[in-house]
Design a protein around this motif. Structure first.
Motif, PDB file in Angstrom:
ATOM      1  N   GLY A 495       6.027 -42.685   6.575  1.00  0.00           N
ATOM      2  CA  GLY A 495       5.084 -43.074   5.294  1.00  0.00           C
ATOM      3  C   GLY A 495       4.000 -41.967   5.534  1.00  0.00           C
ATOM      4  O   GLY A 495       3.418 -41.565   6.516  1.00  0.00           O
ATOM      5  N   PRO A 496       3.389 -41.710   4.582  1.00  0.00           N
ATOM      6  CA  PRO A 496       1.974 -40.946   4.323  1.00  0.00           C
ATOM      7  C   PRO A 496       0.971 -41.377   5.366  1.00  0.00           C
ATOM      8  O   PRO A 496       0.197 -40.418   6.073  1.00  0.00           O
ATOM      9  CB  PRO A 496       1.452 -40.779   3.057  1.00  0.00           C
ATOM     10  CG  PRO A 496       2.759 -41.196   2.156  1.00  0.00           C
ATOM     11  CD  PRO A 496       3.619 -42.170   3.142  1.00  0.00           C
ATOM     12  N   LEU A 497       1.021 -42.561   5.818  1.00  0.00           N
ATOM     13  CA  LEU A 497      -0.085 -42.914   6.536  1.00  0.00           C
ATOM     14  C   LEU A 497       0.228 -42.429   8.013  1.00  0.00           C
ATOM     15  O   LEU A 497      -0.694 -42.196   8.582  1.00  0.00           O
ATOM     16  CB  LEU A 497       0.296 -44.762   7.063  1.00  0.00           C
ATOM     17  CG  LEU A 497      -0.828 -45.347   7.664  1.00  0.00           C
ATOM     18  CD1 LEU A 497      -2.177 -45.589   6.760  1.00  0.00           C
ATOM     19  CD2 LEU A 497      -0.186 -46.892   8.167  1.00  0.00           C
ATOM     20  N   ALA A 498       1.341 -41.967   8.349  1.00  0.00           N
ATOM     21  CA  ALA A 498       1.628 -41.576   9.712  1.00  0.00           C
ATOM     22  C   ALA A 498       0.905 -39.964   9.810  1.00  0.00           C
ATOM     23  O   ALA A 498       0.607 -39.549  10.814  1.00  0.00           O
ATOM     24  CB  ALA A 498       3.018 -41.203   9.933  1.00  0.00           C
ATOM     25  N   LEU A 499       0.680 -39.353   8.570  1.00  0.00           N
ATOM     26  CA  LEU A 499       0.162 -38.101   8.296  1.00  0.00           C
ATOM     27  C   LEU A 499      -1.541 -37.954   8.552  1.00  0.00           C
ATOM     28  O   LEU A 499      -2.116 -36.878   8.675  1.00  0.00           O
ATOM     29  CB  LEU A 499       0.395 -37.232   7.244  1.00  0.00           C
ATOM     30  CG  LEU A 499       2.055 -37.468   7.082  1.00  0.00           C
ATOM     31  CD1 LEU A 499       2.583 -36.581   6.025  1.00  0.00           C
ATOM     32  CD2 LEU A 499       2.949 -36.800   8.227  1.00  0.00           C
ATOM     33  N   VAL A 500      -2.129 -39.320   8.321  1.00  0.00           N
ATOM     34  CA  VAL A 500      -3.584 -39.224   8.386  1.00  0.00           C
ATOM     35  C   VAL A 500      -4.102 -38.558   9.751  1.00  0.00           C
ATOM     36  O   VAL A 500      -3.676 -39.050  10.810  1.00  0.00           O
ATOM     37  CB  VAL A 500      -4.103 -40.488   8.085  1.00  0.00           C
ATOM     38  CG1 VAL A 500      -5.687 -40.653   7.969  1.00  0.00           C
ATOM     39  CG2 VAL A 500      -3.609 -41.093   6.860  1.00  0.00           C
ATOM     40  N   LYS A 501      -5.275 -37.964   9.544  1.00  0.00           N
ATOM     41  CA  LYS A 501      -6.146 -37.354  10.720  1.00  0.00           C
ATOM     42  C   LYS A 501      -7.426 -37.760  10.760  1.00  0.00           C
ATOM     43  O   LYS A 501      -8.211 -37.953   9.686  1.00  0.00           O
ATOM     44  CB  LYS A 501      -5.746 -35.895  11.096  1.00  0.00           C
ATOM     45  CG  LYS A 501      -4.434 -35.570  11.289  1.00  0.00           C
ATOM     46  CD  LYS A 501      -4.354 -34.109  11.977  1.00  0.00           C
ATOM     47  CE  LYS A 501      -3.155 -33.860  12.522  1.00  0.00           C
ATOM     48  NZ  LYS A 501      -2.661 -32.544  12.954  1.00  0.00           N
ATOM     49  N   ASN A 502      -8.116 -37.912  12.010  1.00  0.00           N
ATOM     50  CA  ASN A 502      -9.458 -38.131  11.958  1.00  0.00           C
ATOM     51  C   ASN A 502     -10.250 -37.140  11.013  1.00  0.00           C
ATOM     52  O   ASN A 502     -10.069 -35.853  11.195  1.00  0.00           O
ATOM     53  CB  ASN A 502      -9.958 -37.963  13.420  1.00  0.00           C
ATOM     54  CG  ASN A 502      -9.901 -39.242  14.229  1.00  0.00           C
ATOM     55  OD1 ASN A 502      -9.990 -40.150  13.840  1.00  0.00           O
ATOM     56  ND2 ASN A 502      -9.434 -38.926  15.629  1.00  0.00           N
ATOM     57  N   GLY A 503     -11.231 -37.843  10.539  1.00  0.00           N
ATOM     58  CA  GLY A 503     -11.897 -36.804   9.467  1.00  0.00           C
ATOM     59  C   GLY A 503     -11.407 -36.545   8.008  1.00  0.00           C
ATOM     60  O   GLY A 503     -12.158 -36.124   7.250  1.00  0.00           O
ATOM     61  N   ASP A 504      -9.920 -36.915   7.844  1.00  0.00           N
ATOM     62  CA  ASP A 504      -9.707 -36.942   6.407  1.00  0.00           C
ATOM     63  C   ASP A 504     -10.475 -37.883   5.619  1.00  0.00           C
ATOM     64  O   ASP A 504     -11.189 -38.838   5.971  1.00  0.00           O
ATOM     65  CB  ASP A 504      -8.219 -37.472   6.439  1.00  0.00           C
ATOM     66  CG  ASP A 504      -7.093 -36.379   6.969  1.00  0.00           C
ATOM     67  OD1 ASP A 504      -7.730 -35.267   7.155  1.00  0.00           O
ATOM     68  OD2 ASP A 504      -6.242 -36.837   7.364  1.00  0.00           O
ATOM     69  N   MET A 505     -10.901 -37.546   4.460  1.00  0.00           N
ATOM     70  CA  MET A 505     -11.609 -38.295   3.407  1.00  0.00           C
ATOM     71  C   MET A 505     -10.449 -39.183   2.564  1.00  0.00           C
ATOM     72  O   MET A 505      -9.283 -38.739   2.383  1.00  0.00           O
ATOM     73  CB  MET A 505     -12.152 -37.690   2.470  1.00  0.00           C
ATOM     74  CG  MET A 505     -13.428 -36.645   2.922  1.00  0.00           C
ATOM     75  SD  MET A 505     -14.510 -37.661   3.858  1.00  0.00           S
ATOM     76  CE  MET A 505     -15.472 -38.876   2.752  1.00  0.00           C
ATOM     77  N   ILE A 506     -10.691 -40.534   2.851  1.00  0.00           N
ATOM     78  CA  ILE A 506      -9.846 -41.800   2.002  1.00  0.00           C
ATOM     79  C   ILE A 506     -10.815 -42.411   0.989  1.00  0.00           C
ATOM     80  O   ILE A 506     -11.902 -42.741   1.246  1.00  0.00           O
ATOM     81  CB  ILE A 506      -9.301 -42.553   2.934  1.00  0.00           C
ATOM     82  CG1 ILE A 506      -8.646 -42.096   4.062  1.00  0.00           C
ATOM     83  CG2 ILE A 506      -8.736 -44.123   2.369  1.00  0.00           C
ATOM     84  CD1 ILE A 506      -7.824 -42.846   5.260  1.00  0.00           C
ATOM     85  N   SER A 507     -10.094 -42.314  -0.336  1.00  0.00           N
ATOM     86  CA  SER A 507     -10.897 -43.188  -1.245  1.00  0.00           C
ATOM     87  C   SER A 507     -10.290 -44.482  -1.607  1.00  0.00           C
ATOM     88  O   SER A 507      -9.073 -44.405  -1.855  1.00  0.00           O
ATOM     89  CB  SER A 507     -11.179 -42.150  -2.308  1.00  0.00           C
ATOM     90  OG  SER A 507     -10.037 -41.665  -3.039  1.00  0.00           O
ATOM     91  N   LEU A 508     -10.852 -45.492  -1.844  1.00  0.00           N
ATOM     92  CA  LEU A 508     -10.473 -46.745  -2.168  1.00  0.00           C
ATOM     93  C   LEU A 508     -10.880 -47.186  -3.577  1.00  0.00           C
ATOM     94  O   LEU A 508     -12.278 -47.105  -3.747  1.00  0.00           O
ATOM     95  CB  LEU A 508     -10.698 -47.930  -1.105  1.00  0.00           C
ATOM     96  CG  LEU A 508     -10.392 -49.321  -1.497  1.00  0.00           C
ATOM     97  CD1 LEU A 508      -9.009 -49.581  -1.642  1.00  0.00           C
ATOM     98  CD2 LEU A 508     -11.109 -50.162  -0.556  1.00  0.00           C
ATOM     99  N   ASP A 509     -10.137 -47.408  -4.536  1.00  0.00           N
ATOM    100  CA  ASP A 509     -10.711 -47.788  -5.743  1.00  0.00           C
ATOM    101  C   ASP A 509      -9.910 -49.185  -6.241  1.00  0.00           C
ATOM    102  O   ASP A 509      -8.964 -48.954  -6.727  1.00  0.00           O
ATOM    103  CB  ASP A 509     -10.739 -46.898  -6.836  1.00  0.00           C
ATOM    104  CG  ASP A 509     -11.459 -47.354  -8.080  1.00  0.00           C
ATOM    105  OD1 ASP A 509     -11.685 -48.539  -8.496  1.00  0.00           O
ATOM    106  OD2 ASP A 509     -11.711 -46.308  -8.851  1.00  0.00           O
ATOM    107  N   VAL A 510     -10.389 -50.386  -5.909  1.00  0.00           N
ATOM    108  CA  VAL A 510      -9.481 -51.486  -6.253  1.00  0.00           C
ATOM    109  C   VAL A 510      -9.438 -51.845  -7.775  1.00  0.00           C
ATOM    110  O   VAL A 510      -8.537 -52.066  -8.132  1.00  0.00           O
ATOM    111  CB  VAL A 510     -10.291 -52.898  -5.577  1.00  0.00           C
ATOM    112  CG1 VAL A 510      -9.318 -54.071  -5.961  1.00  0.00           C
ATOM    113  CG2 VAL A 510     -10.386 -52.714  -3.979  1.00  0.00           C
ATOM    114  N   ALA A 511     -10.690 -51.649  -8.398  1.00  0.00           N
ATOM    115  CA  ALA A 511     -10.274 -51.578 -10.005  1.00  0.00           C
ATOM    116  C   ALA A 511      -9.242 -50.795 -10.524  1.00  0.00           C
ATOM    117  O   ALA A 511      -8.559 -51.230 -11.495  1.00  0.00           O
ATOM    118  CB  ALA A 511     -11.714 -51.425 -10.596  1.00  0.00           C
TER     119      ALA A 511
END
Ligand code: FES
Length: 574
Positions: A495-511
């Motif tokens: 899954g894409p989670l496997a490809l995350v690296k330190n320093g990547d930006m992640i955005s969460l928007d629950v709404a």
């Protein structure tokens, strides 16, 4: 009598030939008189008692009360053990064994002369494993939960199972309390028989049993040591005999309406995210179509009414005294949020069961028009970081983090996390997003409850108590925080989670229901070329599990266990 001939136990006990002789004779070595084999309903009591499952340690006693009820109603009770899953002791995680235990239950029911079954359930995974196994057989079934412990107390404080412990552990790591103060709570937290007394996974699943209608009213909240829990057991024993006579099988109760009710109840009680996985798996066993999206569509806008830890303040004992689950369901019914005609194991519709439910304490169980937390059901997030979905429990999170953008601090697996989280040199602050990989069903294996990663000490010392965390893991139902869980497909499945690296930006928007990794597709494609799956188990059950486990988004069952095979026995053994 025609009715007796229909009972499956009579194909063991009902003939006067060699086979009948064998089946009765060996059973008589336990002292059972001949008339017990005369065609009365044989009731299996499926027991998860084990001294290694402390939450179910009182189940042999509980089974005796079920037996009383069965005998009173003219049935023949036979208790049998199945694999018991103790949450606190089992390694690597009890969830690895949920499906294995369900196979034990399914095969034990089908292979034995049983007409109806009472499932004795308590600790987290014992409830779904028994329900799933029984569902694949589909005979008359009642779930009986063992009940929560009394409220944890030590010195002049209340301490909730898990929730209080996580809090004290963080206080210890932040230097706010001493080791001696920490250890003083140990005996007081778990001071009676029963399962965790917060609205953790065990209490949630006991509530699901009642909301689904597969347990008698009152099942969710009566404390384990309250005499009324034993009354409940006796009534359950009486009722299962009647259910066999009426041929009230599990699939007549576990309908789509029952699951929709349960999803809404889960929101109203601030229930565990683990219920998502367990109910998806159970629905697939009984043949009800249910998806991850249903959880958001049906439950996310439902308000949380119950002020219990980890979302709130009180504990299960308070919940029982306030009116328990019937009081919550009555509130939902008043808003048109329940299918009142859903059938339950007592033979009545759920609306009938709850119509006169009292509420004795509005501080514990709020009115729907004055909720504890508005619109707080489990939210299902998608986006390029979890294309098949992920979940968050807003009622246990921090609203100021529900829309957040931060730099990823990545841990490749749980060992990597433990090795570095307390390192003062770790490049992390409270605005970062902590990412944990390889803790999903295949990755751990078993999908451990490690998604609520403890915060770094240097963040805790600033007085910060929550950060955004993302993983393919689960979280204890007693835990809290702005924690995105069950990211699917999991990292170990590519899954894409496997490809995350330190320093990547992640955005969460629950709404907006979005979880995004702000890395372009070309870069992700390059990273994917370099990705290799983690090593998998080579033998035994762990190999079977990893080879066959499905994703969290469908309930993490084994692919060959989905659905059922009924109660038909293929052939006689001798
Ligand atoms: Fe058994 Fe929590 S450890 S219910």
């Amino acid at each position: 009598m025609a009715e007796k001939r229909k009972l499956r136990s009579q194909s063991w006990f009902g003939s006067d030939d060699l086979h009948g002789f064998i089946h009765r004779s060996w059973m008589k070595n336990q002292g059972y008189p001949h008339d017990l084999f005369d065609g009365r309903p044989v009731i299996g009591i499926c027991n998860t008692w084990s001294e290694l499952t402390p939450c179910n340690g009182h189940f042999r006693e509980l089974a005796e009360w079920v037996k009383r009820g069965v005998y009173e109603a003219g049935g023949f009770p036979l208790e049998f053990p199945v694999m018991s899953l103790g949450e606190t002791n089992l390694r690597p995680t009890s969830m690895l064994f949920r499906n294995l235990a369900s196979m034990d239950v399914e095969e034990s029911i089908r292979a034995n002369p049983i007409d109806g079954v009472v499932l004795l359930m308590g600790c987290d995974k014992t409830t779904p494993s028994l329900l799933m196994g029984a569902a694949s057989c589909d005979i008359p079934t009642i779930g009986l939960s063992g009940g929560p412990m009394l409220s944890g107390r030590y010195h002049d404080k209340t301490v909730g199972s898990g929730t209080g412990l996580w809090k004290m552990s963080e206080d210890l790591r932040a230097g706010k309390i001493t080791k001696a103060e920490f250890l003083a709570a140990e005996g007081g937290m778990s001071r009676s028989k029963g399962h965790c007394m917060t609205m953790g996974t065990a209490s949630t699943m006991a509530s699901m049993v009642e909301a689904l209608g597969i347990g008698l009213p009152g099942n969710a909240a009566i404390p384990a040591v309250d005499s009324r829990r034993y009354t409940q057991a006796q009534l359950t024993g009486r009722r299962i005999v009647e259910m066999v006579k009426a041929d009230l099988t599990m699939s007549k109760v576990l309908t789509r309406k029952a699951f929709e009710n349960a999803i809404r109840v889960n929101a109203a009680i601030g229930g565990s995210t683990n219920a998502v996985i367990h109910l998806l798996a159970l629905a697939a066993r009984i043949g009800v179509e249910l998806t991850l999206k249903d959880w958001d569509d049906l439950g996310s806008k439902v308000s949380c009414l119950v002020n219990l830890q980890p979302s709130g303040q009180y504990l299960m004992e308070d919940f029982y005294y306030a009116g328990g689950l019937p009081a919550v369901m009555k509130e939902l019914a008043g808003e048109g949020l329940l299918h009142l005609d859903a059938l339950t194991v007592n033979g009545q519709a759920i609306g009938e069961n709850i119509k006169d439910a009292p509420n004795w304490n509005r501080a514990v169980i709020h009115a729907y028009d004055a909720p504890f937390k508005p619109e707080a059901g489990i939210a299902v997030l998608s986006g390029n970081l979890a294309p098949n979905g992920s979940v968050i429990k807003p009622s246990a999170g921090s609203p100021h983090l529900f829309k957040h953008r931060g730099r990823a601090v990545v841990f490749e697996d749980i060992e990597d996390f433990h090795a570095r989280i307390d390192d003062e040199a770790l490049d992390v602050d409270e605005n970062c997003v902590m990412v944990l990989k390889n803790c999903g069903p295949k990755g751990y294996p078993g999908m451990a409850e490690v998604g609520n990663m403890p915060l770094p000490p240097k963040v805790l010392r600033k007085g910060i108590t929550d950060m955004v965390r993302v993983s393919d893991a689960r979280m204890s139902g007693t835990a809290y925080g702005t924690v995105v869980l069950h990211a699917s497909p999991e990292a170990a499945a590519g899954g894409p989670l496997a490809l995350v690296k330190n320093g990547d930006m992640i955005s969460l928007d629950v709404a907006a229901r979005k979880l995004m990794l702000e890395v372009d597709d070309a870069t992700l494609a390059e990273r994917r070329k370099a990705w290799t799956p983690p090593p998998a188990p080579k033998r035994g059950y762990a190999k079977l599990y990893v080879d066959h486990v499905l994703g969290a988004e469908t309930g993490a069952d084994l692919d060959f266990l989905v659905g059922g095979s009924g109660a038909e026995v293929p052939r006689e053994s001798h």
